[in-house]
Motif scaffolding. Sequence first.
Motif, PDB file in Angstrom:
ATOM      1  N   LEU A  83     -57.273  -0.987 -16.750  1.00 45.70           N
ATOM      2  CA  LEU A  83     -57.220   0.421 -16.383  1.00 45.70           C
ATOM      3  C   LEU A  83     -58.607   0.888 -15.976  1.00 45.70           C
ATOM      4  N   HIS A  84     -58.647   1.797 -14.989  1.00 45.31           N
ATOM      5  CA  HIS A  84     -59.931   2.317 -14.537  1.00 45.31           C
ATOM      6  C   HIS A  84     -59.786   3.793 -14.176  1.00 45.31           C
ATOM      7  N   LYS A  85     -60.898   4.464 -14.158  1.00 48.62           N
ATOM      8  CA  LYS A  85     -60.918   5.865 -13.761  1.00 48.62           C
ATOM      9  C   LYS A  85     -60.286   6.016 -12.379  1.00 48.62           C
ATOM     10  N   GLY A  86     -59.410   7.016 -12.234  1.00 50.18           N
ATOM     11  CA  GLY A  86     -58.754   7.258 -10.950  1.00 50.18           C
ATOM     12  C   GLY A  86     -57.355   6.690 -10.862  1.00 50.18           C
ATOM     13  N   ASP A  87     -56.971   5.812 -11.814  1.00 48.72           N
ATOM     14  CA  ASP A  87     -55.608   5.283 -11.823  1.00 48.72           C
ATOM     15  C   ASP A  87     -54.616   6.403 -12.153  1.00 48.72           C
ATOM     16  N   ILE A  88     -53.420   6.331 -11.585  1.00 47.80           N
ATOM     17  CA  ILE A  88     -52.369   7.320 -11.817  1.00 47.80           C
ATOM     18  C   ILE A  88     -51.316   6.738 -12.765  1.00 47.80           C
ATOM     19  N   ILE A  89     -50.988   7.491 -13.820  1.00 49.96           N
ATOM     20  CA  ILE A  89     -49.954   7.051 -14.755  1.00 49.96           C
ATOM     21  C   ILE A  89     -48.606   7.567 -14.256  1.00 49.96           C
ATOM     22  N   LEU A  90     -47.705   6.651 -13.940  1.00 48.84           N
ATOM     23  CA  LEU A  90     -46.388   7.020 -13.422  1.00 48.84           C
ATOM     24  C   LEU A  90     -45.340   7.120 -14.529  1.00 48.84           C
ATOM     25  N   LYS A  91     -45.369   6.144 -15.439  1.00 50.00           N
ATOM     26  CA  LYS A  91     -44.376   6.096 -16.516  1.00 50.00           C
ATOM     27  C   LYS A  91     -45.007   5.496 -17.762  1.00 50.00           C
ATOM     28  N   VAL A  92     -44.391   5.768 -18.891  1.00 47.00           N
ATOM     29  CA  VAL A  92     -44.836   5.169 -20.148  1.00 47.00           C
ATOM     30  C   VAL A  92     -43.605   4.824 -20.974  1.00 47.00           C
ATOM     31  N   LYS A  93     -43.660   3.667 -21.619  1.00 51.63           N
ATOM     32  CA  LYS A  93     -42.527   3.216 -22.434  1.00 51.63           C
ATOM     33  C   LYS A  93     -43.041   2.763 -23.795  1.00 51.63           C
ATOM     34  N   PRO A  94     -42.740   3.519 -24.861  1.00 53.53           N
ATOM     35  CA  PRO A  94     -43.085   3.053 -26.213  1.00 53.53           C
ATOM     36  C   PRO A  94     -42.391   1.722 -26.476  1.00 53.53           C
TER      37      PRO A  94
ATOM     38  N   TYR B 113     -58.587   9.192 -21.379  1.00 57.62           N
ATOM     39  CA  TYR B 113     -58.298  10.609 -21.187  1.00 57.62           C
ATOM     40  C   TYR B 113     -57.708  10.786 -19.795  1.00 57.62           C
ATOM     41  N   PHE B 114     -56.800  11.730 -19.664  1.00 51.36           N
ATOM     42  CA  PHE B 114     -56.196  11.968 -18.356  1.00 51.36           C
ATOM     43  C   PHE B 114     -56.113  13.455 -18.083  1.00 51.36           C
ATOM     44  N   ASN B 115     -55.901  13.768 -16.823  1.00 54.24           N
ATOM     45  CA  ASN B 115     -55.740  15.151 -16.406  1.00 54.24           C
ATOM     46  C   ASN B 115     -54.793  15.191 -15.223  1.00 54.24           C
ATOM     47  N   GLU B 116     -54.364  16.374 -14.886  1.00 56.38           N
ATOM     48  CA  GLU B 116     -53.479  16.559 -13.743  1.00 56.38           C
ATOM     49  C   GLU B 116     -54.330  16.743 -12.500  1.00 56.38           C
ATOM     50  N   ASN B 117     -54.117  15.900 -11.496  1.00 58.08           N
ATOM     51  CA  ASN B 117     -54.932  16.026 -10.284  1.00 58.08           C
ATOM     52  C   ASN B 117     -54.330  17.054  -9.324  1.00 58.08           C
ATOM     53  N   GLU B 118     -54.901  17.168  -8.141  1.00 60.84           N
ATOM     54  CA  GLU B 118     -54.514  18.213  -7.194  1.00 60.84           C
ATOM     55  C   GLU B 118     -53.065  18.097  -6.736  1.00 60.84           C
ATOM     56  N   THR B 119     -52.525  16.882  -6.777  1.00 59.03           N
ATOM     57  CA  THR B 119     -51.153  16.692  -6.312  1.00 59.03           C
ATOM     58  C   THR B 119     -50.150  16.692  -7.459  1.00 59.03           C
ATOM     59  N   GLY B 120     -50.610  17.070  -8.663  1.00 58.11           N
ATOM     60  CA  GLY B 120     -49.709  17.167  -9.800  1.00 58.11           C
ATOM     61  C   GLY B 120     -49.453  15.857 -10.511  1.00 58.11           C
ATOM     62  N   GLU B 121     -50.235  14.829 -10.205  1.00 62.64           N
ATOM     63  CA  GLU B 121     -50.066  13.531 -10.856  1.00 62.64           C
ATOM     64  C   GLU B 121     -50.984  13.418 -12.068  1.00 62.64           C
ATOM     65  N   ILE B 122     -50.615  12.541 -13.005  1.00 58.91           N
ATOM     66  CA  ILE B 122     -51.413  12.332 -14.207  1.00 58.91           C
ATOM     67  C   ILE B 122     -52.448  11.248 -13.923  1.00 58.91           C
ATOM     68  N   GLU B 123     -53.709  11.651 -13.847  1.00 65.48           N
ATOM     69  CA  GLU B 123     -54.786  10.755 -13.430  1.00 65.48           C
ATOM     70  C   GLU B 123     -55.740  10.462 -14.583  1.00 65.48           C
ATOM     71  N   ILE B 124     -56.095   9.206 -14.754  1.00 68.36           N
ATOM     72  CA  ILE B 124     -57.067   8.805 -15.777  1.00 68.36           C
ATOM     73  C   ILE B 124     -58.463   9.244 -15.347  1.00 68.36           C
ATOM     74  N   VAL B 125     -59.157   9.976 -16.221  1.00 70.41           N
ATOM     75  CA  VAL B 125     -60.479  10.498 -15.872  1.00 70.41           C
ATOM     76  C   VAL B 125     -61.601   9.868 -16.690  1.00 70.41           C
ATOM     77  N   TYR B 126     -61.254   9.184 -17.791  1.00 69.39           N
ATOM     78  CA  TYR B 126     -62.306   8.609 -18.634  1.00 69.39           C
ATOM     79  C   TYR B 126     -61.715   7.546 -19.551  1.00 69.39           C
ATOM     80  N   LEU B 127     -62.434   6.445 -19.724  1.00 70.20           N
ATOM     81  CA  LEU B 127     -62.067   5.409 -20.685  1.00 70.20           C
ATOM     82  C   LEU B 127     -63.016   5.476 -21.875  1.00 70.20           C
ATOM     83  N   THR B 128     -62.467   5.439 -23.079  1.00 66.67           N
ATOM     84  CA  THR B 128     -63.292   5.456 -24.281  1.00 66.67           C
ATOM     85  C   THR B 128     -63.931   4.089 -24.475  1.00 66.67           C
ATOM     86  N   PRO B 129     -65.261   3.997 -24.488  1.00 59.81           N
ATOM     87  CA  PRO B 129     -65.914   2.699 -24.721  1.00 59.81           C
ATOM     88  C   PRO B 129     -65.403   2.043 -25.999  1.00 59.81           C
ATOM     89  N   GLY B 130     -64.920   0.822 -25.869  1.00 53.71           N
ATOM     90  CA  GLY B 130     -64.429   0.084 -27.019  1.00 53.71           C
ATOM     91  C   GLY B 130     -62.972   0.318 -27.331  1.00 53.71           C
TER      92      GLY B 130
END
Length: 715
Positions: free
Chosen positions: A293-304, A267-284
């Motif tokens: 990946l860990h809580k607090g990491d910032i997602i910069l780009k994604v490529k299908p 799960y991710f959310n927008e942090n104070e600086t407008g970046e997409i930050e991971i807030v929770y990893l689903t167990p399993g």
Amino acid sequence: MLHKLLFEWKKPVLLFFCLTIVPLFTFSQTESQKRYAEQAFMVAKVLEKYHYKPQVLNNDLSAKLHSEFIQSLDPSGIYFTKSDIQQLKKWDDLLDDEIRNRSTNYLAAITDLYKKRLLHADSIITAIGEKPFNFNEKDTIHFLNKKADINYSVDDKALVKRWTKWMKYQTLEMLYTPKDKDEDPFTMDPKDVLKKEAEVRAKIVTRNKRTIKRILENSDGYENYMSSQFINKFVSIFDPHTSFFSASEKQDFESSISTSELSFGFYFNENETGEIEIVYLTPGGSAWKSNQLHKGDIILKVKPKDGKQLDLTAVSSEEATELMYSFNDNEAEFTIRKTNGQIKDVSLIKSKVRSDENVVKSYILNGEKKVGYISLPSFYTEWENNNPLGCANDVAKEIVKLQEENIEALIIDLRYNGGGSVHEAMGLIGLFINEGPLCIFKIRNEKPVLLKDMNRGTAYNGPMAIMVNGMSASASEIFSATLQDYNRAVLVGSSTYGKSTGQIIIPLDTTYSLPEVISGALTNTQSSLGYIKITTDGFYRVTNATHQKKGVMPDVPLLEPYFYTDYKESASPYALSNDSIVKKVIYVPLSPLPLLDLNTKSRERVSQNTNFKRLNTINDSLKSMSNLETAIILSPQFFKKNEKIIQLLQEEMEQHLYDSSKTYVVANHLYDKKVIDFDEFTKEINTRSLETIQTDIYIEETYYVLKDLITFIKN
């Protein structure tokens, strides 16, 4: 970028020399503000009644709260001016009276002023964004150290200059951030880099304006947003883990830890600086199993897998969510910035965690000794179940499978495990200790209580090592400390986070006693005023000591990358102090482990290991540069020269963190081998997990430690 490392747990604050006169206003209470006044009053009462170590609501706390609230609204000094701050100075010693008297005068004043300042900043951003930046000017931007006060702009003209420098810096930063692995802007001529200046400047304008819009058009309403911000800052002064939830925020929090459907597993959310930050990893989930990946990491780009790379640096969390759901591919590559500033690509596959699936997975390290390996990223449980089955049950199942393979030792990897259910931690400890006290639980004004393992017997009693680092927290620390005190396992890694307190979410309008609150009697109680996640208890080792604020010390220390980064509990100015209690505890530890010998042999090995030697050198270089870098020249030439050095050091560090082990070969146990081939996605995720474990130099050194331990035991 190095400054990201310096300020990763506190947003960078711009240092300039900074005055404007804003008239005072008389405010009438809105319904929202009246509700806030009741909330703040009740929060004060709940803190006084239930908090583990409450503070006195007085003038000193008032001054502290006012200062902290202003800084939380404008941590970089880009909204308020000196005259604004001076105008608000009169409230320094009045907030305790405001809260106690259910007054809204302070919040009304600052809510009105802040809104004007946000709108003014929005117009400044628009104006700045209309013209190309002149990078031939000798502009310099300064970053404060963490203890320095913000030097606000002296007037609106100075504020515009500050915004110009801030946006120029953001533009350069984005221009020199590679879009993919094959792109290296540092090798390009600065003139070619600047060809994208207009495109990037537009993104920076969008991102900054979106940050302001997110506040002014908050889903709960701007006034409610300000109320929540104030109350949250109020409770945070009591300790870093106490926080306030509105009814909608509590619902969002609970949904973020619910079962996941087909997804990438985070799960991710927008942090104070407008970046997409991971807030929770689903167990399993896929992200969990990747162990990258860990809580607090910032997602910069994604490529299908079969699509174009998408830039997430200028999109909202809602837009990012829509993009994720729009993928036709079940595989994607994510470019992330780790909490230590490192940029890396991680490939994930969408998967669904089945209710009958064992979340924990175990592996065999086949070498001179056969060692079992289990990674546990969190102490999860079935929160909604009265008789929950969580990670302890899953680990027990894996141990049975590993023992059928005749393992000679076991590794439990708790690196980056931020904790979770203490109940699960107790259950997990019981798998390795026959019986007896596990830790001491203490709530305010009550006698300390021993938490015991009531079940005789163990699931595994062979040689064992626990891997920890600075992100191993809370329940992870309780588990590690207890097994250390019992001489049951060797702790390998670096000192842990340092959180030895427990929290519970309760409604504000409660009249229950503290023991009833702790028992969970309020779990399903609804509240119109909101909820507070409050620190109500502390945990102590069977030795009467606590790891609060200082962490659990490893038996065999290993270098922690970016060790200078100030992110642990001790870095918080409001962390509860380390203390001890007096309680008679009778426990029978096992025979002492040969820790001195294990440590000596490990040090000798690490001193000769090319990867660890280079990591140590890189750490020293980055630490030295971090102490020097307080000013950044806003020119492409500076970024090309200085930031490239940092990038190369980070890339080299990444290379040395992973090196395929020739000591053992990682494999699945027989049970998993039978089921993996039936599912292509599971097979692919498993292949990546095996590769991650095979190349982790810290796992390899822990394997060596256990190999030495087995030899010492036999001799």
